[in-house]
Write an enzyme that holds these catalytic residues in place. Structure first.
Site, mmCIF file in Angstrom:
data_model
loop_
_atom_site.group_PDB
_atom_site.id
_atom_site.type_symbol
_atom_site.label_atom_id
_atom_site.label_comp_id
_atom_site.label_asym_id
_atom_site.label_seq_id
_atom_site.Cartn_x
_atom_site.Cartn_y
_atom_site.Cartn_z
ATOM 1 N N SER A 119 10.162 3.989 4.478
ATOM 2 C CA SER A 119 9.614 3.299 5.642
ATOM 3 C C SER A 119 10.565 2.243 6.160
ATOM 4 O O SER A 119 10.251 1.573 7.144
ATOM 5 C CB SER A 119 8.264 2.682 5.281
ATOM 6 O OG SER A 119 8.317 2.080 4.025
ATOM 7 N N HIS A 140 9.783 10.147 8.559
ATOM 8 C CA HIS A 140 8.827 9.092 8.199
ATOM 9 C C HIS A 140 7.429 9.357 8.748
ATOM 10 O O HIS A 140 7.198 9.288 9.958
ATOM 11 C CB HIS A 140 9.363 7.738 8.709
ATOM 12 C CG HIS A 140 8.502 6.592 8.324
ATOM 13 N ND1 HIS A 140 8.314 5.478 9.105
ATOM 14 C CD2 HIS A 140 7.730 6.388 7.217
ATOM 15 C CE1 HIS A 140 7.488 4.650 8.501
ATOM 16 N NE2 HIS A 140 7.116 5.174 7.364
ATOM 17 N N GLU A 152 8.304 9.682 12.567
ATOM 18 C CA GLU A 152 9.577 9.118 13.037
ATOM 19 C C GLU A 152 10.724 9.960 12.478
ATOM 20 O O GLU A 152 10.736 10.262 11.276
ATOM 21 C CB GLU A 152 9.749 7.669 12.541
ATOM 22 C CG GLU A 152 9.003 6.649 13.363
ATOM 23 C CD GLU A 152 9.265 5.225 12.877
ATOM 24 O OE1 GLU A 152 9.560 4.369 13.713
ATOM 25 O OE2 GLU A 152 9.167 4.959 11.667
ATOM 26 N N ASN A 190 7.546 0.169 11.821
ATOM 27 C CA ASN A 190 7.448 -0.956 10.876
ATOM 28 C C ASN A 190 8.195 -2.203 11.339
ATOM 29 O O ASN A 190 7.888 -3.307 10.906
ATOM 30 C CB ASN A 190 7.935 -0.517 9.495
ATOM 31 C CG ASN A 190 6.906 0.375 8.832
ATOM 32 O OD1 ASN A 190 5.720 0.279 9.131
ATOM 33 N ND2 ASN A 190 7.350 1.246 7.945
HETATM 34 N N1 CAA Z 1 -7.139 10.749 4.631
HETATM 35 C C1 CAA Z 1 -7.493 11.771 5.437
HETATM 36 N N2 CAA Z 1 -8.342 11.639 6.497
HETATM 37 C C2 CAA Z 1 -8.861 10.420 6.710
HETATM 38 C C3 CAA Z 1 -8.554 9.314 5.895
HETATM 39 C C4 CAA Z 1 -7.650 9.515 4.819
HETATM 40 N N3 CAA Z 1 -7.266 8.521 4.010
HETATM 41 N N4 CAA Z 1 -9.222 8.247 6.359
HETATM 42 C C5 CAA Z 1 -9.926 8.663 7.437
HETATM 43 N N5 CAA Z 1 -9.713 9.980 7.652
HETATM 44 C C6 CAA Z 1 -10.245 10.781 8.755
HETATM 45 C C7 CAA Z 1 -11.746 10.959 8.689
HETATM 46 O O1 CAA Z 1 -12.086 12.121 7.974
HETATM 47 C C8 CAA Z 1 -12.124 11.090 10.155
HETATM 48 O O2 CAA Z 1 -11.873 12.404 10.606
HETATM 49 P P1 CAA Z 1 -12.706 13.059 11.860
HETATM 50 O O3 CAA Z 1 -12.623 12.094 12.998
HETATM 51 O O4 CAA Z 1 -12.031 14.347 12.137
HETATM 52 O O5 CAA Z 1 -14.080 13.208 11.372
HETATM 53 C C9 CAA Z 1 -11.119 10.191 10.870
HETATM 54 O O6 CAA Z 1 -10.014 10.046 9.976
HETATM 55 C C10 CAA Z 1 -11.705 8.840 11.202
HETATM 56 O O7 CAA Z 1 -12.154 8.281 9.985
HETATM 57 P P2 CAA Z 1 -13.417 7.345 9.826
HETATM 58 O O8 CAA Z 1 -14.411 7.654 10.905
HETATM 59 O O9 CAA Z 1 -13.861 7.373 8.417
HETATM 60 O O10 CAA Z 1 -12.847 5.888 9.977
HETATM 61 P P3 CAA Z 1 -12.159 5.178 11.195
HETATM 62 O O11 CAA Z 1 -12.633 5.655 12.499
HETATM 63 O O12 CAA Z 1 -12.276 3.757 10.841
HETATM 64 O O13 CAA Z 1 -10.626 5.630 11.085
HETATM 65 C C11 CAA Z 1 -8.431 5.300 10.342
HETATM 66 C C12 CAA Z 1 -9.893 5.453 9.936
HETATM 67 C C13 CAA Z 1 -7.955 6.586 11.007
HETATM 68 C C14 CAA Z 1 -7.650 5.072 9.075
HETATM 69 C C15 CAA Z 1 -8.323 4.114 11.365
HETATM 70 O O14 CAA Z 1 -8.917 2.977 10.815
HETATM 71 C C16 CAA Z 1 -6.902 3.786 11.739
HETATM 72 O O15 CAA Z 1 -6.300 4.443 12.590
HETATM 73 N N6 CAA Z 1 -6.337 2.725 11.120
HETATM 74 C C17 CAA Z 1 -4.976 2.301 11.368
HETATM 75 C C18 CAA Z 1 -4.035 3.160 10.578
HETATM 76 C C19 CAA Z 1 -2.611 2.793 10.800
HETATM 77 O O16 CAA Z 1 -2.253 1.888 11.543
HETATM 78 N N7 CAA Z 1 -1.721 3.516 10.133
HETATM 79 C C20 CAA Z 1 -0.317 3.276 10.194
HETATM 80 C C21 CAA Z 1 0.069 2.428 9.042
HETATM 81 S S1 CAA Z 1 1.787 2.080 9.091
HETATM 82 C C22 CAA Z 1 2.484 3.319 8.261
HETATM 83 O O17 CAA Z 1 1.867 4.189 7.723
HETATM 84 C C23 CAA Z 1 3.942 3.239 8.211
HETATM 85 C C24 CAA Z 1 4.488 2.683 6.952
HETATM 86 O O18 CAA Z 1 5.531 3.109 6.559
HETATM 87 C C25 CAA Z 1 3.868 1.541 6.257
#
Ligand code: CAA
Length: 291
Positions: A119, A140, A152, A190
């Site tokens: 990352s 990524h 990415e 990031n």
């Molecule tokens: N694995 C697989 N699927 C998942 C999951 C997981 N851990 N968590 C949630 N889901 C799925 C659910 O099954 C659901 O699917 P459907 O819509 O098809 O039914 C969908 O995602 C939405 O989930 P929820 O309704 O339970 O919850 P939510 O609406 O709160 O969404 C989330 C959860 C998608 C995680 C949302 O909160 C979100 O987008 N959060 C921000 C995530 C983010 O910013 N990620 C980037 C991080 S930075 C990174 O990754 C880079 C790095 O190098 C650090």
């Protein structure tokens, strides 16, 4: 370059998500980790994710069986050597990644494309420790991998056009969207996201708000799906700290200094959701703010 077989190194939260999306897209996946326990947990997570899709009627039992049938697990790193594509997704520490590449190289086929899901670490520097900087790239994925659309693509200084084109095509096969980033510390997502999380920790440290008010502000006031502290816990506070350190060391600018409170949480082992405790305590029914 026809890519059909994939080797994934590291079965943690990113590795198991990457395995799931590749298997779902029809690739033959070999998932590697140093621990059998981690591999078992990864398969359990993938099975749980697929069951959720079945509950939502977006996947059939037969498709689930086919996806799981395309994933095999191994603790033997050398057995990944003949894969068309390798994705290293181990702990975000440069010494660990270069050690893995050194251990893998003797068994690696000449045409295999080697990638890292790092990352933040320099792709050019990682590539230079291998015998194939032209067939090495940053690949990524975002967390949670099955949900997030972006991948990415980061070219090192020596990455060939063929390697870049092959990986860009794979992103399309996975049903995701590629964004290209130059090889500078922490790339694009990031570079922007982690200093924001660090700033939220500063706001907490300086008493501008508590955990609940900071997260509510960004969720309801900026329409972010998660508050920055909740997101830090989700990513892993150790990973957030590692990325801040890469930004500070790589860009030599004090604006990237990690907040002392973030350092303290990591030193305590309170690294977020995976540890059961971070800015929230996850050990009960619902997450409870720790400040
Ligand atoms: N694995 C697989 N699927 C998942 C999951 C997981 N851990 N968590 C949630 N889901 C799925 C659910 O099954 C659901 O699917 P459907 O819509 O098809 O039914 C969908 O995602 C939405 O989930 P929820 O309704 O339970 O919850 P939510 O609406 O709160 O969404 C989330 C959860 C998608 C995680 C949302 O909160 C979100 O987008 N959060 C921000 C995530 C983010 O910013 N990620 C980037 C991080 S930075 C990174 O990754 C880079 C790095 O190098 C650090």
């Amino acid at each position: 370059m026809a890519i059909e077989t994939v080797g994934i190194i590291g079965a943690g939260q990113m590795g198991n998500g990457i395995a799931q999306v590749f298997a779902r897209a029809g690739f033959d996946v070999l998932l590697n980790d140093v621990s059998e326990t981690n591999l078992g947990k990864a398969l359990a997570t993938i099975t749980r994710n697929l069951d959720r899709r079945i509950d939502k009627k977006t996947l059939s039992q037969d498709e689930k069986a086919a996806i799981l049938g395309r994933i095999r697990c191994t603790v033997d790193l050398a057995s990944l050597g003949r894969r068309d594509l390798i994705i290293e997704s181990a702990t975000e520490r440069e010494a660990i990644k270069t050690r893995i590449f050194a251990d893998l190289l003797p068994s690696l086929g000449p045409d295999t494309i080697l990638t890292s899901n790092t990352s933040s670490i320099s792709i050019t520097r990682l590539a230079a420790t291998t015998d194939r900087p032209d067939r090495f790239m940053g690949f990524h994925f975002m967390n949670p991998v099955p949900v997030m659309s972006l991948v990415e693509l980061i070219r090192g200084i020596a990455t060939s056009n063929e390697t870049y084109d092959a990986l860009k095509a794979i992103v399309g096969q996975l049903g995701k969207t590629a964004a290209s980033s130059e090889d500078y510390p922490a790339f694009i997502v990031n570079r922007v996201l982690i200093p924001m999380i660090n700033e939220a920790v500063y706001a907490l440290y300086e008493g501008v708000g508590n955990v609940a008010s900071i997260d509510a502000s960004m969720k309801l006031g900026a329409n972010h799906p998660m508050g920055p502290l909740e997101l830090g816990d989700f990513i892993g506070l150790d990973t957030c700290l590692a990325i801040m350190n890469v930004l500070r060391d790589g860009l030599a600018d004090t604006k990237y200094r990690p907040c002392p409170l973030l350092v303290k949480y990591v030193e305590a082992g309170w690294t977020g959701r995976k540890a059961g405790r971070g800015f929230y305590d996850y050990r009960g029914e619902i997450p409870v703010p720790t400040r």
